[in-house]
Write a protein that holds these residues in place. Structure first.
Motif, PDB file in Angstrom:
ATOM      1  N   SER A 131      19.866 -27.000 -11.116  1.00  0.00           N
ATOM      2  CA  SER A 131      19.213 -26.421  -9.661  1.00  0.00           C
ATOM      3  C   SER A 131      17.861 -26.157  -9.961  1.00  0.00           C
ATOM      4  N   VAL A 132      16.929 -26.555  -9.138  1.00  0.00           N
ATOM      5  CA  VAL A 132      15.672 -26.400  -9.357  1.00  0.00           C
ATOM      6  C   VAL A 132      14.947 -25.850  -7.861  1.00  0.00           C
ATOM      7  N   LYS A 133      14.290 -24.803  -8.099  1.00  0.00           N
ATOM      8  CA  LYS A 133      13.604 -23.809  -6.823  1.00  0.00           C
ATOM      9  C   LYS A 133      12.241 -24.577  -6.399  1.00  0.00           C
ATOM     10  N   TYR A 134      11.981 -24.458  -5.102  1.00  0.00           N
ATOM     11  CA  TYR A 134      10.744 -25.169  -4.705  1.00  0.00           C
ATOM     12  C   TYR A 134      10.315 -24.031  -3.502  1.00  0.00           C
ATOM     13  N   TYR A 135       9.074 -24.186  -3.128  1.00  0.00           N
ATOM     14  CA  TYR A 135       8.700 -23.298  -2.033  1.00  0.00           C
ATOM     15  C   TYR A 135       7.534 -24.350  -1.347  1.00  0.00           C
ATOM     16  N   ILE A 136       7.274 -24.102   0.003  1.00  0.00           N
ATOM     17  CA  ILE A 136       6.462 -24.655   0.603  1.00  0.00           C
ATOM     18  C   ILE A 136       5.171 -23.702   0.836  1.00  0.00           C
ATOM     19  N   ASP A 137       3.827 -24.136   0.501  1.00  0.00           N
ATOM     20  CA  ASP A 137       2.825 -23.292   0.598  1.00  0.00           C
ATOM     21  C   ASP A 137       2.160 -23.419   1.912  1.00  0.00           C
ATOM     22  N   GLU A 138       0.900 -22.707   2.148  1.00  0.00           N
ATOM     23  CA  GLU A 138       0.358 -22.547   3.241  1.00  0.00           C
ATOM     24  C   GLU A 138      -0.286 -23.920   3.996  1.00  0.00           C
ATOM     25  N   GLU A 152       1.280 -26.621   3.602  1.00  0.00           N
ATOM     26  CA  GLU A 152       2.456 -27.608   3.921  1.00  0.00           C
ATOM     27  C   GLU A 152       2.752 -28.308   2.607  1.00  0.00           C
ATOM     28  N   CYS A 153       2.379 -28.003   1.264  1.00  0.00           N
ATOM     29  CA  CYS A 153       2.517 -28.685   0.035  1.00  0.00           C
ATOM     30  C   CYS A 153       4.097 -28.107  -0.550  1.00  0.00           C
ATOM     31  N   GLY A 154       4.627 -29.066  -1.135  1.00  0.00           N
ATOM     32  CA  GLY A 154       5.732 -28.434  -1.863  1.00  0.00           C
ATOM     33  C   GLY A 154       5.289 -28.184  -3.338  1.00  0.00           C
ATOM     34  N   ILE A 155       5.910 -26.834  -3.966  1.00  0.00           N
ATOM     35  CA  ILE A 155       5.391 -26.533  -5.212  1.00  0.00           C
ATOM     36  C   ILE A 155       6.843 -26.155  -5.937  1.00  0.00           C
ATOM     37  N   ILE A 156       6.752 -26.813  -7.249  1.00  0.00           N
ATOM     38  CA  ILE A 156       7.853 -26.339  -7.923  1.00  0.00           C
ATOM     39  C   ILE A 156       7.297 -25.830  -9.186  1.00  0.00           C
ATOM     40  N   GLU A 157       7.748 -24.635  -9.502  1.00  0.00           N
ATOM     41  CA  GLU A 157       7.371 -23.857 -10.992  1.00  0.00           C
ATOM     42  C   GLU A 157       8.688 -24.089 -11.553  1.00  0.00           C
ATOM     43  N   CYS A 174       3.660 -31.452  -4.241  1.00  0.00           N
ATOM     44  CA  CYS A 174       3.709 -32.390  -3.494  1.00  0.00           C
ATOM     45  C   CYS A 174       3.214 -32.383  -2.110  1.00  0.00           C
ATOM     46  N   CYS A 175       2.145 -33.105  -1.582  1.00  0.00           N
ATOM     47  CA  CYS A 175       1.490 -32.736  -0.138  1.00  0.00           C
ATOM     48  C   CYS A 175       1.930 -33.943   0.538  1.00  0.00           C
ATOM     49  N   PHE A 176       1.525 -33.785   1.842  1.00  0.00           N
ATOM     50  CA  PHE A 176       1.596 -34.939   2.894  1.00  0.00           C
ATOM     51  C   PHE A 176       0.396 -35.711   2.545  1.00  0.00           C
ATOM     52  N   PRO A 177       0.488 -36.954   2.501  1.00  0.00           N
ATOM     53  CA  PRO A 177      -0.827 -37.575   2.411  1.00  0.00           C
ATOM     54  C   PRO A 177      -1.778 -37.395   3.559  1.00  0.00           C
ATOM     55  N   LYS A 178      -3.175 -37.199   3.402  1.00  0.00           N
ATOM     56  CA  LYS A 178      -4.139 -36.933   4.539  1.00  0.00           C
ATOM     57  C   LYS A 178      -4.528 -38.305   5.498  1.00  0.00           C
ATOM     58  N   SER A 179      -4.632 -38.028   6.708  1.00  0.00           N
ATOM     59  CA  SER A 179      -5.133 -39.187   7.469  1.00  0.00           C
ATOM     60  C   SER A 179      -6.779 -39.423   7.231  1.00  0.00           C
ATOM     61  N   GLU A 180      -7.035 -40.639   7.691  1.00  0.00           N
ATOM     62  CA  GLU A 180      -8.715 -40.946   7.441  1.00  0.00           C
ATOM     63  C   GLU A 180      -9.471 -39.903   8.119  1.00  0.00           C
ATOM     64  N   LYS A 181      -8.864 -39.416   9.419  1.00  0.00           N
ATOM     65  CA  LYS A 181      -9.954 -38.337  10.111  1.00  0.00           C
ATOM     66  C   LYS A 181      -9.719 -37.130   9.121  1.00  0.00           C
TER      67      LYS A 181
END
Length: 153
Positions: free
Chosen positions: A70-77, A79-84, A98-105
């Protein structure tokens, strides 16, 4: 996009739990929307791993090898998923992000914001260096052409 972040988190959690690199696990598919199946080499043969992600926890299990973590994770400000997660048996001590890919804009806006945060002397110095480099390149090309013209055939 949510699915991409979930896949990134589950693959990296599995890799960290196994003390391996994420590319050593192949994605097989998704079941019930939140269970991602990967296959990887474990215990002298290839094994399927089921990674269930929900409510800040990734549960990793393998039926045949009776493996469960079992591995804990959290979502930071951002919107990236962080595993420590740092198992004692692993030498890797970096945080997994792990973050969402950024758009061109968004990429263009980030680049513009970065530009305006720089000081004027830094910008002028960079422009000067680029101009000098361009001038040196032109001079080098010019001298190469003259040497070729002077050589008899």
């Amino acid at each position: 996009m949510e699915q991409e972040r979930a896949l990134c988190l589950t693959r990296n959690a599995l890799a960290r739990a196994q003390c391996k690199a994420p590319h050593e696990f192949s994605y097989v598919g998704t079941k019930h929307g939140n269970v991602h199946i990967f296959t990887g080499f474990y215990g002298a043969k290839y094994t399927d791993f089921f990674c269930k992600i929900e409510n800040g926890e990734i549960t990793i299990l393998s039926r045949k090898k009776r493996y469960r973590r079992s591995v804990k994770y959290y979502i930071d400000e951002n919107e990236c998923g962080i595993i420590e997660y740092f198992p004692a048996s692993c030498t890797k001590r970096s945080i997994i992000k792990c973050c969402f890919p950024k758009s061109e804009k968004e990429l263009k806006a980030d680049k513009e914001a970065e530009f305006w945060q720089r000081s004027v002397p830094d910008l002028l110095k960079e422009d000067q260096e680029n101009a000098l480099k361009e001038l040196q390149d032109k001079t080098a090309k010019s001298s190469e052409t003259k040497q070729e013209e002077q050589q008899p055939e």
